[in-house]
Write a protein that holds these residues in place. Structure first.
Motif, PDB file in Angstrom:
ATOM      1  N   ALA A   1       8.654 -25.053  -4.647  1.00 56.64           N
ATOM      2  CA  ALA A   1       8.539 -24.654  -3.242  1.00 56.64           C
ATOM      3  C   ALA A   1       9.643 -23.676  -2.877  1.00 56.64           C
ATOM      4  O   ALA A   1       9.406 -22.686  -2.141  1.00 56.64           O
ATOM      5  N   ARG A   2      10.886 -23.933  -3.359  1.00 58.21           N
ATOM      6  CA  ARG A   2      11.977 -22.984  -3.062  1.00 58.21           C
ATOM      7  C   ARG A   2      11.681 -21.618  -3.665  1.00 58.21           C
ATOM      8  O   ARG A   2      11.908 -20.570  -3.022  1.00 58.21           O
ATOM      9  N   ALA A   3      11.197 -21.600  -4.910  1.00 61.59           N
ATOM     10  CA  ALA A   3      10.872 -20.307  -5.536  1.00 61.59           C
ATOM     11  C   ALA A   3       9.769 -19.592  -4.774  1.00 61.59           C
ATOM     12  O   ALA A   3       9.823 -18.380  -4.554  1.00 61.59           O
ATOM     13  N   ALA A   4       8.749 -20.338  -4.328  1.00 64.73           N
ATOM     14  CA  ALA A   4       7.657 -19.718  -3.573  1.00 64.73           C
ATOM     15  C   ALA A   4       8.156 -19.161  -2.254  1.00 64.73           C
ATOM     16  O   ALA A   4       7.759 -18.064  -1.830  1.00 64.73           O
ATOM     17  N   ARG A   5       9.061 -19.911  -1.550  1.00 66.10           N
ATOM     18  CA  ARG A   5       9.613 -19.394  -0.305  1.00 66.10           C
ATOM     19  C   ARG A   5      10.462 -18.150  -0.542  1.00 66.10           C
ATOM     20  O   ARG A   5      10.431 -17.191   0.238  1.00 66.10           O
TER      21      ARG A   5
ATOM     22  N   VAL B   1      10.111 -15.971  -3.028  1.00 68.01           N
ATOM     23  CA  VAL B   1       9.177 -14.875  -3.326  1.00 68.01           C
ATOM     24  C   VAL B   1       8.521 -14.367  -2.044  1.00 68.01           C
ATOM     25  O   VAL B   1       8.382 -13.168  -1.816  1.00 68.01           O
ATOM     26  N   GLY B   2       8.135 -15.292  -1.174  1.00 70.45           N
ATOM     27  CA  GLY B   2       7.528 -14.873   0.089  1.00 70.45           C
ATOM     28  C   GLY B   2       8.494 -14.105   0.966  1.00 70.45           C
ATOM     29  O   GLY B   2       8.124 -13.106   1.604  1.00 70.45           O
ATOM     30  N   ARG B   3       9.775 -14.576   1.003  1.00 65.88           N
ATOM     31  CA  ARG B   3      10.785 -13.876   1.795  1.00 65.88           C
ATOM     32  C   ARG B   3      11.021 -12.465   1.249  1.00 65.88           C
ATOM     33  O   ARG B   3      11.119 -11.485   2.008  1.00 65.88           O
ATOM     34  N   THR B   4      11.084 -12.372  -0.095  1.00 60.45           N
ATOM     35  CA  THR B   4      11.282 -11.041  -0.703  1.00 60.45           C
ATOM     36  C   THR B   4      10.088 -10.135  -0.412  1.00 60.45           C
ATOM     37  O   THR B   4      10.253  -8.944  -0.104  1.00 60.45           O
ATOM     38  N   ALA B   5       8.877 -10.680  -0.494  1.00 63.15           N
ATOM     39  CA  ALA B   5       7.687  -9.872  -0.228  1.00 63.15           C
ATOM     40  C   ALA B   5       7.665  -9.419   1.228  1.00 63.15           C
ATOM     41  O   ALA B   5       7.305  -8.268   1.536  1.00 63.15           O
TER      42      ALA B   5
END
Length: 363
Positions: free
Chosen positions: A298-302, A304-308
């Motif tokens: 979940a942290r990695a997905a957040r 990645v989403g923040r970077t995107a």
């Protein structure tokens, strides 16, 4: 108020037959009713489980499917097709039928009706004059003539009727009265007395014969056989009914006790081990999986989403600047906007609820 009430009457004493029948009947009925009550309770439990787990969800699904397949299409057809079509046909009918008929009534039928009414009124006036001046005098003269002739015929008829009545009275009525008074009445009384005596004797004979042959044996049979047998059958039926009720209640208690025992065994054999397995094995495993796999993912997905999102914001800002530069190259610099005095304070002197910026009430 309860202290003023008279005491309830004591129950009637029971006979030895009732006491002798009660205990065996209750035992036999309990043995017969107990399996039926347990089967009934099992069917009730199964039926409730089936109703809660199968029938209600299936019923809701069928209700939704019926609404989606039957009600909603017809409602949509009615609202979006039939109602607008009906309004259009109503307007078309008003334009093609009602308006021409109204014009025909107002421009053609009404004048023709007025003309016919005037002609009828004139004809009625002529007929009224003819009735009053011609037909009424003629009718009165004819009525007077008929009245005079009727009086003459009535007088002649009255004379003839009086003669006929006198002849009938002297030739028919007087001899008939004499014959009835001196011959028929005495003969009828004699025949009636003879018939009454015969009927009375025959009735008395038949009454005593029926009493001796039918009534007395029937009364003896009722008093000596049927009434005691009926009382015994009534006692047996009452005891059987009370035994059925008592056995049904006792079987219900036994069935509930058996159901509690079965439920306790099911909980001890299946539910408690499964709950312990869930608490001691599945919950720690789930916590480990959550801490080691799910949360880092979940942290990695957040991240990645923040970077995107940051990349998209940067690209959007770059595109906005490029569009502004292209507009400036093609159209030139835009004129600066002139400030408009809107009588509103700016900066620190803005209007608030606790202060005022007017000239008279400024702090």
């Amino acid at each position: 108020m309860d202290l003023d009430k008279p005491p309830a009457p004591p129950p009637p004493p029971e006979g030895c037959l009732t006491v002798a029948i009660r205990l065996p009947v209750r035992i036999v009925v309990l043995v017969l009713v107990l399996p039926v009550r347990m089967a009934w309770d099992a069917l009730v439990v199964c039926g409730r489980f089936l109703r809660d787990t199968v029938l209600r969800p299936v019923g809701r699904a069928l209700l939704w499917a019926g609404w989606a397949l039957l009600v909603w299409p017809w409602a949509t057809l009615w609202r979006h097709v039939l109602v607008p079509l009906g309004k259009a046909l109503g307007r078309l009918g008003h334009v093609l039928v009602v308006v021409p008929l109204h014009w025909l009534y107002a421009r053609v039928l009404t004048p023709v009706g007025h003309a016919l009414a005037r002609v009828a009124r004139a004809a009625g006036t002529g007929l009224a004059w003819l009735y009053a001046r011609v037909l009424t005098p003629v009718g009165r003269a004819v009525a007077r003539s008929l009245e005079f002739a009727g009086r003459l015929l009535a007088a002649a008829g009255a004379g003839v009727w009086a003669g006929v009545v006198g002849l009938v009275r002297h030739l028919v009525v007087a001899p008939a009265r004499v014959l009835y008074a001196w011959v028929l009445a005495p003969a009828g009384r004699a025949l009636a007395w003879c018939a009454g005596a015969v009927v009375t004797g025959v009735g008395a004979a038949l009454y005593w014969t029926a009493r001796v042959l039918l009534v007395l044996p029937a009364v003896a049979l009722w008093r000596r056989v049927l009434a005691p047998a009926g009382r015994i059958l009534a006692v047996v039926a009452r005891e059987v009914g009370e035994a059925l009720g008592h056995a049904w209640r006792v079987a219900g208690r036994v069935s509930r006790a058996v159901g509690r025992v079965v439920a306790t065994l099911f909980r001890w054999i299946f539910v408690e081990p499964l709950r312990r397995v869930y608490r001691t094995v599945l919950v720690p495993v789930g916590h480990v999986v959550r801490d080691l796999a799910l949360r880092p993912a979940a942290r990695a997905a957040r991240a990645v989403g923040r970077t995107a999102r940051q990349a998209l914001d940067g690209a959007r800002e770059t595109l906005r600047q490029a569009r502004a530069d292209l507009r400036r190259v093609l159209l030139g610099e835009s004129r600066p906007r002139t400030a408009v005095d809107r009588r509103e304070p700016t900066g620190r002197g803005t209007r608030t609820l606790g202060s005022s910026t007017t000239a008279l009430t400024k702090d």
